[in-house]
Design an enzyme around this catalytic site. Structure first.
Site, PDB file in Angstrom:
ATOM      1  N   ASP A 116       0.391  -1.253  -0.434  1.00 55.61           N
ATOM      2  CA  ASP A 116      -0.033  -0.166   0.138  1.00 55.61           C
ATOM      3  C   ASP A 116       0.499   1.525  -0.118  1.00 55.61           C
ATOM      4  O   ASP A 116       0.798   2.482  -0.544  1.00 55.61           O
ATOM      5  CB  ASP A 116      -0.945  -0.092   1.694  1.00 55.61           C
ATOM      6  CG  ASP A 116      -2.064   1.134   1.015  1.00 55.61           C
ATOM      7  OD1 ASP A 116      -2.714   1.749   0.021  1.00 55.61           O
ATOM      8  OD2 ASP A 116      -2.836   1.318   2.160  1.00 55.61           O
ATOM      9  N   THR A 151      -1.412 -11.454   3.272  1.00 61.63           N
ATOM     10  CA  THR A 151       0.051 -12.622   3.568  1.00 61.63           C
ATOM     11  C   THR A 151       1.372 -11.386   4.145  1.00 61.63           C
ATOM     12  O   THR A 151       2.000 -12.377   4.895  1.00 61.63           O
ATOM     13  CB  THR A 151       0.538 -13.211   2.924  1.00 61.63           C
ATOM     14  OG1 THR A 151       1.339 -12.178   1.291  1.00 61.63           O
ATOM     15  CG2 THR A 151      -0.769 -14.221   1.619  1.00 61.63           C
TER      16      THR A 151
HETATM   17  N1  AR6 Z   1       5.524  -5.231  -4.650  1.00 59.81           N
HETATM   18  C1  AR6 Z   1       4.937  -6.274  -4.547  1.00 59.81           C
HETATM   19  N2  AR6 Z   1       4.270  -6.895  -3.198  1.00 59.81           N
HETATM   20  C2  AR6 Z   1       4.446  -5.941  -1.879  1.00 59.81           C
HETATM   21  C3  AR6 Z   1       5.376  -4.661  -2.125  1.00 59.81           C
HETATM   22  C4  AR6 Z   1       6.117  -4.408  -3.785  1.00 59.81           C
HETATM   23  N3  AR6 Z   1       6.086  -3.117  -4.293  1.00 59.81           N
HETATM   24  N4  AR6 Z   1       5.699  -5.069  -0.802  1.00 59.81           N
HETATM   25  C5  AR6 Z   1       5.253  -5.721  -0.134  1.00 59.81           C
HETATM   26  N5  AR6 Z   1       4.574  -6.667  -0.815  1.00 59.81           N
HETATM   27  P1  AR6 Z   1       1.030  -5.927   3.215  1.00 59.81           P
HETATM   28  P2  AR6 Z   1      -1.813  -6.730   3.923  1.00 59.81           P
HETATM   29  C6  AR6 Z   1       4.088  -7.419  -0.994  1.00 59.81           C
HETATM   30  O1  AR6 Z   1       1.619  -5.847   4.543  1.00 59.81           O
HETATM   31  O2  AR6 Z   1      -0.251  -8.033   4.438  1.00 59.81           O
HETATM   32  C7  AR6 Z   1      -0.890  -1.592   5.057  1.00 59.81           C
HETATM   33  O3  AR6 Z   1      -0.285  -0.666   5.985  1.00 59.81           O
HETATM   34  C8  AR6 Z   1       4.912  -8.057   1.042  1.00 59.81           C
HETATM   35  O4  AR6 Z   1       5.874  -8.475   0.704  1.00 59.81           O
HETATM   36  O5  AR6 Z   1       1.505  -5.287   1.867  1.00 59.81           O
HETATM   37  O6  AR6 Z   1      -3.319  -7.508   3.369  1.00 59.81           O
HETATM   38  C9  AR6 Z   1      -1.508  -1.872   4.301  1.00 59.81           C
HETATM   39  O7  AR6 Z   1      -2.845  -0.538   4.156  1.00 59.81           O
HETATM   40  C10 AR6 Z   1       3.050  -9.082   0.613  1.00 59.81           C
HETATM   41  O8  AR6 Z   1       3.727 -10.602   0.330  1.00 59.81           O
HETATM   42  O9  AR6 Z   1      -0.231  -6.370   3.067  1.00 59.81           O
HETATM   43  C11 AR6 Z   1      -3.033  -2.525   5.173  1.00 59.81           C
HETATM   44  O10 AR6 Z   1      -3.390  -1.802   6.360  1.00 59.81           O
HETATM   45  C12 AR6 Z   1       2.257  -8.845   0.359  1.00 59.81           C
HETATM   46  O11 AR6 Z   1       2.817  -7.861  -0.264  1.00 59.81           O
HETATM   47  C13 AR6 Z   1      -2.284  -3.329   5.976  1.00 59.81           C
HETATM   48  O12 AR6 Z   1      -0.736  -3.436   5.359  1.00 59.81           O
HETATM   49  C14 AR6 Z   1       1.064  -8.131   1.787  1.00 59.81           C
HETATM   50  O13 AR6 Z   1       1.690  -7.605   2.461  1.00 59.81           O
HETATM   51  C15 AR6 Z   1      -2.960  -4.825   4.587  1.00 59.81           C
HETATM   52  O14 AR6 Z   1      -1.779  -5.805   5.097  1.00 59.81           O
END
Ligand code: AR6
Length: 177
Positions: free
Chosen positions: A37, A125
Site C-alpha cells: 500500500d 500475507t
Molecule cells: N510489490 C509487490 N508486493 C509487495 C510490495 C511491492 N512493492 N511491497 C510489499 N509487498 P502487506 P497485507 C508484499 O503487508 O498483509 C498495509 O499497511 C508483501 O511482501 O503489504 O494485506 C495496508 O495499509 C506481502 O507478500 O499487505 C494494510 O493496513 C504482500 O505484499 C495492511 O498493510 C502483502 O503484504 C494490509 O496487510
C-alpha cells in the site's frame, strides 16, 4: 476452459509492472499504510490518495473483501484497484471466503473497466498474517474460476515480493495444469 496459460507468476515490485491495472492490498480507511500500500501511494503520487478520499467521502471507506478503483497516478498502469484483505484470526472468522472475495471483486471491477491485464500482490500475507500456502491456494483457484467465465481479462500477473509466496503460487498453478 483452462485459464492457467493466462496466469503468470513473477518476483518483483508491483509498482513497476506494465499492466492496465494493479491491485493494492489496502486497509478499510483507504488512506494508505505500509507494505505494498505504501509503495503504491509513494510511486503513484498524491492523485491516488485524493481519489481515495473522494471515495471515502462518498461511501465511507471499503469493507473487507470489497474493492474500489482509482486512476494510476504516476504509475505505468491506468488503474489501481484497492481491496481490503482479511486480517488472519485463526481461520474461523470467514477469512478464506473474504480473501476469495478480494480477488473476485477486484477482477469484477477490472472487467467493468475493460481491463485486459491485471497484477495482484499476495493480499493479506504481510502485516495481516494470512498463511501463505492457503492464500496461494485461494488466489489461484479464485482467479482461475473467474477468468474461465469469459470476462475479457487476458492476463493475470501475480507479483511476489518474497520467495515463499512465489514458490507456493508456482506449485499451486502447476497442480491446476
Ligand atoms: N510489490 C509487490 N508486493 C509487495 C510490495 C511491492 N512493492 N511491497 C510489499 N509487498 P502487506 P497485507 C508484499 O503487508 O498483509 C498495509 O499497511 C508483501 O511482501 O503489504 O494485506 C495496508 O495499509 C506481502 O507478500 O499487505 C494494510 O493496513 C504482500 O505484499 C495492511 O498493510 C502483502 O503484504 C494490509 O496487510
Amino acid at each position: 476452459m483452462d485459464g492457467t496459460d493466462r496466469i503468470e507468476i513473477i518476483k518483483g515490485d508491483i509498482t513497476k509492472v506494465q499492466v492496465d491495472a494493479i491491485v493494492n492490498a489496502a486497509n478499510s480507511s483507504l488512506l494508505g499504510g505500509g507494505g505494498v500500500d505504501g509503495a503504491i501511494h509513494r510511486a503513484g503520487g498524491p492523485v491516488i490518495l485524493e481519489e481515495c478520499k473522494k471515495i471515502v467521502a462518498r461511501q465511507g471507506g471499503c469493507k473487507t473483501g470489497e474493492a474500489v478503483i482509482t486512476s494510476g497516478g504516476n504509475l505505468p498502469c491506468s488503474y489501481v484497484i484497492h481491496t481490503v484483505g482479511p486480517i488472519w484470526n485463526g481461520g474461523k472468522k470467514n477469512e478464506e471466503e473474504k480473501l476469495a472475495n478480494c480477488y473476485k471483486n477486484s477482477l469484477q471491477l477490472a472487467a467493468e473497466h475493460q481491463v485486459k491485464t491485471i497484477a495482484f500482490p499476495n493480499i493479506s500475507t504481510g502485516v495481516y498474517k494470512f498463511p501463505k500456502d492457503l492464500a496461494a491456494r485461494i488466489s489461484i483457484a479464485t482467479v482461475l474460476n473467474f477468468i474461465s467465465t469469459g470476462s475479457g481479462i487476458e492476463k493475470v500477473l501475480f507479483v511476489c515480493f518474497e520467495d515463499e509466496s512465489f514458490n507456493y503460487l508456482v506449485k499451486e498453478l502447476n497442480t491446476q495444469k
